[in-house]
Every structure is written in C-alpha cells, then in structure tokens.
Scaffold this motif. Structure first.
Motif, PDB file in Angstrom:
ATOM      1  N   ILE A  48       0.825  -1.215   0.000  1.00 21.59           N
ATOM      2  CA  ILE A  48       0.000   0.000   0.000  1.00 21.59           C
ATOM      3  C   ILE A  48       0.850   1.252   0.000  1.00 21.59           C
ATOM      4  O   ILE A  48       0.622   2.185  -0.789  1.00 21.59           O
ATOM      5  CB  ILE A  48      -0.932   0.013   1.229  1.00 21.59           C
ATOM      6  CG1 ILE A  48      -1.898  -1.166   1.174  1.00 21.59           C
ATOM      7  CG2 ILE A  48      -1.704   1.327   1.313  1.00 21.59           C
ATOM      8  CD1 ILE A  48      -2.744  -1.314   2.426  1.00 21.59           C
ATOM      9  N   ASN A  49       1.852   1.305   0.892  1.00 21.38           N
ATOM     10  CA  ASN A  49       2.651   2.532   1.006  1.00 21.38           C
ATOM     11  C   ASN A  49       3.434   2.822  -0.263  1.00 21.38           C
ATOM     12  O   ASN A  49       3.595   3.990  -0.657  1.00 21.38           O
ATOM     13  CB  ASN A  49       3.588   2.449   2.216  1.00 21.38           C
ATOM     14  CG  ASN A  49       4.494   1.232   2.192  1.00 21.38           C
ATOM     15  OD1 ASN A  49       4.158   0.196   1.623  1.00 21.38           O
ATOM     16  ND2 ASN A  49       5.659   1.340   2.799  1.00 21.38           N
ATOM     17  N   PRO A 107      -6.475  -1.130  -0.468  1.00 22.74           N
ATOM     18  CA  PRO A 107      -7.472  -1.082   0.606  1.00 22.74           C
ATOM     19  C   PRO A 107      -7.414   0.296   1.267  1.00 22.74           C
ATOM     20  O   PRO A 107      -6.329   0.789   1.584  1.00 22.74           O
ATOM     21  CB  PRO A 107      -7.023  -2.173   1.583  1.00 22.74           C
ATOM     22  CG  PRO A 107      -5.927  -2.920   0.908  1.00 22.74           C
ATOM     23  CD  PRO A 107      -5.377  -2.039  -0.150  1.00 22.74           C
ATOM     24  N   HIS A 145      -7.286   3.026   3.962  1.00 28.43           N
ATOM     25  CA  HIS A 145      -6.911   3.008   5.375  1.00 28.43           C
ATOM     26  C   HIS A 145      -6.846   4.416   5.962  1.00 28.43           C
ATOM     27  O   HIS A 145      -7.599   4.747   6.851  1.00 28.43           O
ATOM     28  CB  HIS A 145      -5.600   2.243   5.590  1.00 28.43           C
ATOM     29  CG  HIS A 145      -4.426   2.800   4.856  1.00 28.43           C
ATOM     30  ND1 HIS A 145      -3.252   3.149   5.482  1.00 28.43           N
ATOM     31  CD2 HIS A 145      -4.234   3.078   3.547  1.00 28.43           C
ATOM     32  CE1 HIS A 145      -2.386   3.596   4.587  1.00 28.43           C
ATOM     33  NE2 HIS A 145      -2.959   3.565   3.407  1.00 28.43           N
ATOM     34  N   ARG A 146      -6.001   5.288   5.426  1.00 31.56           N
ATOM     35  CA  ARG A 146      -5.961   6.659   5.935  1.00 31.56           C
ATOM     36  C   ARG A 146      -5.887   7.593   4.728  1.00 31.56           C
ATOM     37  O   ARG A 146      -4.861   7.658   4.049  1.00 31.56           O
ATOM     38  CB  ARG A 146      -4.757   6.875   6.865  1.00 31.56           C
ATOM     39  CG  ARG A 146      -3.440   6.422   6.281  1.00 31.56           C
ATOM     40  CD  ARG A 146      -2.292   6.682   7.229  1.00 31.56           C
ATOM     41  NE  ARG A 146      -1.019   6.290   6.629  1.00 31.56           N
ATOM     42  CZ  ARG A 146       0.141   6.295   7.266  1.00 31.56           C
ATOM     43  NH1 ARG A 146       0.179   6.671   8.526  1.00 31.56           N
ATOM     44  NH2 ARG A 146       1.252   5.933   6.659  1.00 31.56           N
ATOM     45  N   HIS A 201       1.564   0.583   7.321  1.00 32.12           N
ATOM     46  CA  HIS A 201       0.238   1.051   7.716  1.00 32.12           C
ATOM     47  C   HIS A 201      -0.809   0.554   6.735  1.00 32.12           C
ATOM     48  O   HIS A 201      -0.693   0.737   5.529  1.00 32.12           O
ATOM     49  CB  HIS A 201       0.205   2.578   7.787  1.00 32.12           C
ATOM     50  CG  HIS A 201      -0.970   3.088   8.566  1.00 32.12           C
ATOM     51  ND1 HIS A 201      -2.232   3.165   8.025  1.00 32.12           N
ATOM     52  CD2 HIS A 201      -1.077   3.506   9.852  1.00 32.12           C
ATOM     53  CE1 HIS A 201      -3.072   3.626   8.939  1.00 32.12           C
ATOM     54  NE2 HIS A 201      -2.400   3.843  10.054  1.00 32.12           N
ATOM     55  N   SER A 202      -1.837  -0.096   7.272  1.00 32.00           N
ATOM     56  CA  SER A 202      -2.855  -0.752   6.456  1.00 32.00           C
ATOM     57  C   SER A 202      -4.009  -1.128   7.370  1.00 32.00           C
ATOM     58  O   SER A 202      -3.888  -1.055   8.603  1.00 32.00           O
ATOM     59  CB  SER A 202      -2.270  -2.019   5.814  1.00 32.00           C
ATOM     60  OG  SER A 202      -1.871  -2.928   6.834  1.00 32.00           O
ATOM     61  N   PRO A 203      -5.151  -1.538   6.815  1.00 34.75           N
ATOM     62  CA  PRO A 203      -6.219  -2.067   7.674  1.00 34.75           C
ATOM     63  C   PRO A 203      -5.747  -3.239   8.532  1.00 34.75           C
ATOM     64  O   PRO A 203      -6.187  -3.400   9.671  1.00 34.75           O
ATOM     65  CB  PRO A 203      -7.289  -2.506   6.663  1.00 34.75           C
ATOM     66  CG  PRO A 203      -7.068  -1.624   5.483  1.00 34.75           C
ATOM     67  CD  PRO A 203      -5.574  -1.431   5.412  1.00 34.75           C
ATOM     68  N   ASN A 204      -4.836  -4.061   7.981  1.00 38.15           N
ATOM     69  CA  ASN A 204      -4.285  -5.183   8.732  1.00 38.15           C
ATOM     70  C   ASN A 204      -3.575  -4.697   9.993  1.00 38.15           C
ATOM     71  O   ASN A 204      -3.768  -5.247  11.087  1.00 38.15           O
ATOM     72  CB  ASN A 204      -3.318  -5.968   7.839  1.00 38.15           C
ATOM     73  CG  ASN A 204      -2.662  -7.130   8.556  1.00 38.15           C
ATOM     74  OD1 ASN A 204      -1.667  -6.954   9.251  1.00 38.15           O
ATOM     75  ND2 ASN A 204      -3.213  -8.329   8.395  1.00 38.15           N
ATOM     76  N   GLU A 209      -4.018  -1.770  11.458  1.00 32.79           N
ATOM     77  CA  GLU A 209      -4.979  -1.082  12.316  1.00 32.79           C
ATOM     78  C   GLU A 209      -5.772  -2.072  13.167  1.00 32.79           C
ATOM     79  O   GLU A 209      -5.952  -1.863  14.374  1.00 32.79           O
ATOM     80  CB  GLU A 209      -5.924  -0.240  11.464  1.00 32.79           C
ATOM     81  CG  GLU A 209      -5.253   0.988  10.845  1.00 32.79           C
ATOM     82  CD  GLU A 209      -6.172   1.729   9.891  1.00 32.79           C
ATOM     83  OE1 GLU A 209      -7.311   1.256   9.663  1.00 32.79           O
ATOM     84  OE2 GLU A 209      -5.751   2.783   9.382  1.00 32.79           O
ATOM     85  N   TYR A 237     -12.478  -8.482   9.754  1.00 35.50           N
ATOM     86  CA  TYR A 237     -12.714  -7.086   9.380  1.00 35.50           C
ATOM     87  C   TYR A 237     -12.972  -7.016   7.879  1.00 35.50           C
ATOM     88  O   TYR A 237     -12.689  -7.959   7.134  1.00 35.50           O
ATOM     89  CB  TYR A 237     -11.545  -6.182   9.774  1.00 35.50           C
ATOM     90  CG  TYR A 237     -10.209  -6.475   9.131  1.00 35.50           C
ATOM     91  CD1 TYR A 237      -9.786  -5.781   7.992  1.00 35.50           C
ATOM     92  CD2 TYR A 237      -9.344  -7.430   9.673  1.00 35.50           C
ATOM     93  CE1 TYR A 237      -8.554  -6.038   7.410  1.00 35.50           C
ATOM     94  CE2 TYR A 237      -8.112  -7.687   9.100  1.00 35.50           C
ATOM     95  CZ  TYR A 237      -7.719  -6.983   7.969  1.00 35.50           C
ATOM     96  OH  TYR A 237      -6.497  -7.230   7.376  1.00 35.50           O
ATOM     97  N   CYS A 283     -12.334  -4.869   4.378  1.00 33.82           N
ATOM     98  CA  CYS A 283     -11.553  -3.857   3.659  1.00 33.82           C
ATOM     99  C   CYS A 283     -12.402  -3.272   2.535  1.00 33.82           C
ATOM    100  O   CYS A 283     -13.141  -4.000   1.875  1.00 33.82           O
ATOM    101  CB  CYS A 283     -10.310  -4.476   3.019  1.00 33.82           C
ATOM    102  SG  CYS A 283      -8.980  -4.776   4.170  1.00 33.82           S
TER     103      CYS A 283
END
Length: 320
Positions: free
Chosen positions: A153-154, A171, A173-174, A223-226, A228, A284, A286
């Motif tokens: 993601i990043n 996905p 996330h922020r 940083h990702s939903p995973n 979080e 969760y 995504c």
C-alpha cells in the motif's frame, strides 16, 4: 527539478539550463537501472548491452557532475546524490509524460502508456472487476500500452503521488489530501491458523480472545487495515510480512496466526491446510479504492481508464 544545495554546487550547470533529448534519454536509462537493481538486470528491459548501459550512466554522471552509483564486486548501490537524482528523475519524467499526454489530447489521439499499481491477491475476489476494466479499456483505447505492478500500500501511494504510477488500487486506510479516491469493491478478512497450530482442532466455542492473544501473530509491516485491526485487538506481531503470500506461508507453518482475504484463503481451507479462528470476533472488512493524484487533472488516457473502472464496478454492483 529541485536539488539540494550541495548537489547543485557539485553539478555542472549546463544540464539545468536546458534539458535536451539526450539528457532525457540518459535519465530514462538511469531510472531503468535503478528499478532493475543494476546494469546486468537492466539489459533485458533496455534491450542494450551492459557496456552501453555503463557508458550511458558515465555520460550522465559527467553531465551532472556527480557520482550516481557504486558498482563492482560489492554489487550495485546508489550514492546519496544518486538517490536524490533518482527521485528528481521520477518527477521530471512523470511531468514529461503528462506533457506528452496533453499534446496528444490536442490531436484527439489516445496513444501512450498507462501505469497501474495493484495491491496483491485481488484476482480471486469475486467483487473485483479489474479484468473487466482492462478489457473495456482495451476496447476504448486499443493503442495505449499498459504497465501493471503489484506493490504494498505505502509503495503504491508514494508511486501515485510522485507520478511513477498513474493509478493505484489499494485497501482504504488513511486518506491523503494529495489523492482522489474512487470506491470500488469490498474484501472480507478473517483470522486463520495452520493445521499444525494448537488451535486447529479446537471448536471455536472452546477458543476465547485471551487464548488467541497468547499465540504468535503474523501481520503486515506497513500502515494498512491489517495493522490497524491488529493494534485495535492488541495483537503483537511476532512475524512481519509485506504481502499476503508471505502471510499464508507463515500461517501454514503452524507457528503463527494471521489475517487473509476469505477469497484467497478458500482453496487452502478446502485443502485442509488452514482454518478460520474465532471468525465472529477476529475479522474485518476492507474497502478497496482506486487512487489518483488530485493535481494535475487526469489525462484523457487516465480519465478513460477511471471511467472504465467505474462502469465495470458500478454495473456489477447494480446487478447484485
């Protein structure tokens, strides 16, 4: 192209006064070498010999007045100046591609290249209609070539922001103020253990949260939903991975618990290699989105691909 004062002092000023086609060609060679990880690895991509590549890089170093990379028995590595020049090169070549796209729009032609980056393991998601998108885009823009990458993601976010990727699918996330987001499809995530794990043969009714938290957990290292959900449920990572393939391998070892997309995990479950654990609590959802730079506005090629994405996903959503 903004460079630090130290690099500006070392660089010969003529390349900054007026960039020529030669300069752009050398910078493209430099970009390919960096992304391939060395001269030998770049031969196939560039379709030129290693000695020619080496000469091009040397010519660029002379024109810039800096040493861009170290090469030898120790392998290929960028210098500090080389890293800075590489980042500046990405911005410059991205701007050049944007200019070319705008000129093509004036002539109402859609020729060029579209670069798309995708988060991994989306192909088996029944709600993901990116294959349909590629097919529709090929009908609408048959002369445009496509480059696709799979990345974390990043890396996708950074690549879209600096112009290396025209569009990414990640996905959510922020949200970033620098990006525009287009909602596409959901992905259901569950916690899994391998057949050699102590929890594998227990019924979910016999497993509580405290038990789960005492076992080792494998999670994504960015940083990702995973990340979080792991933090929210106080799941401390004992193993760090950077794609779903690594996560499933760690789960199958029997040493770790980890989250996987339900659609991706299904055939491992069917083969008896892994199973869900406490699915009512440890899960969760995504939401995947397409991301593009907020500025400048999309080229005609990119806008056509965005339209294809929306047409394919909206039409399927309307039918469900």
């Amino acid at each position: 192209m903004k460079l630090s004062l130290n690099i500006l002092k070392m660089a010969k000023p003529r390349i900054f006064g007026q960039l020529s086609d030669i300069d752009l060609r050398l910078l493209r060679v430099f970009r390919s070498v960096v992304e391939a990880g060395g001269f030998s690895a770049a031969e196939l991509e560039l379709n030129i010999g290693r000695s020619t590549i080496s000469r091009h890089i040397k010519d660029l170093e002379i024109r810039l007045g800096v040493t861009l990379c170290r090469r030898g028995r120790g392998g290929f590595a960028l210098t500090d100046e080389g890293s800075y020049i590489y980042d500046a090169t990405l911005r410059l070549l991205s701007a050049t591609e944007e200019f070319r796209g705008e000129v093509q729009e004036v002539h109402q032609s859609m020729k060029g290249k579209l670069v798309v980056a995708l988060f991994d393991k989306t192909a088996s998601n029944p709600d993901c209609h990116i294959p349909d998108t590629f097919r529709l885009f090929d009908e609408r823009a048959p002369e445009v070539s496509i480059e696709t990458y799979v990345a974390p993601i990043n890396e996708i976010e950074k690549g879209v922001m600096d112009g290396r990727f025209h569009l990414g699918v990640i996905p959510l996330h922020r949200p970033s103020a620098s990006l525009d987001y287009i909602q596409l499809f959901p992905e259901q995530m569950y916690l899994y253990c391998g057949k050699h794990h102590p929890l594998f043969n227990l019924d979910d009714s016999d497993i509580n949260k405290a038990q789960i938290l005492k076992y080792k957990y494998a999670g994504l290292g960015y940083h990702s939903p995973n990340m979080e959900i792991g933090n929210k449920l106080h799941m401390a990572r004992s193993a760090t991975a950077y794609d779903q393939e690594a996560i499933v391998l760690l789960i199958m070892s029997g040493c770790y618990l980890g989250y996987l997309p339900e659609h991706y995990a299904r055939h491992f479950v069917d083969d008896g290699l892994i199973r869900t654990v406490s699915s009512r609590t440890f899960h969760y959802l995504c939401q995947f989105s397409a991301i593009t730079r907020r500025s400048p506005k999309p080229t005609r090629i990119l806008q056509t691909f965005i339209d294809c994405l929306q047409d394919c996903h909206l039409s399927h959503n309307d039918n469900t």
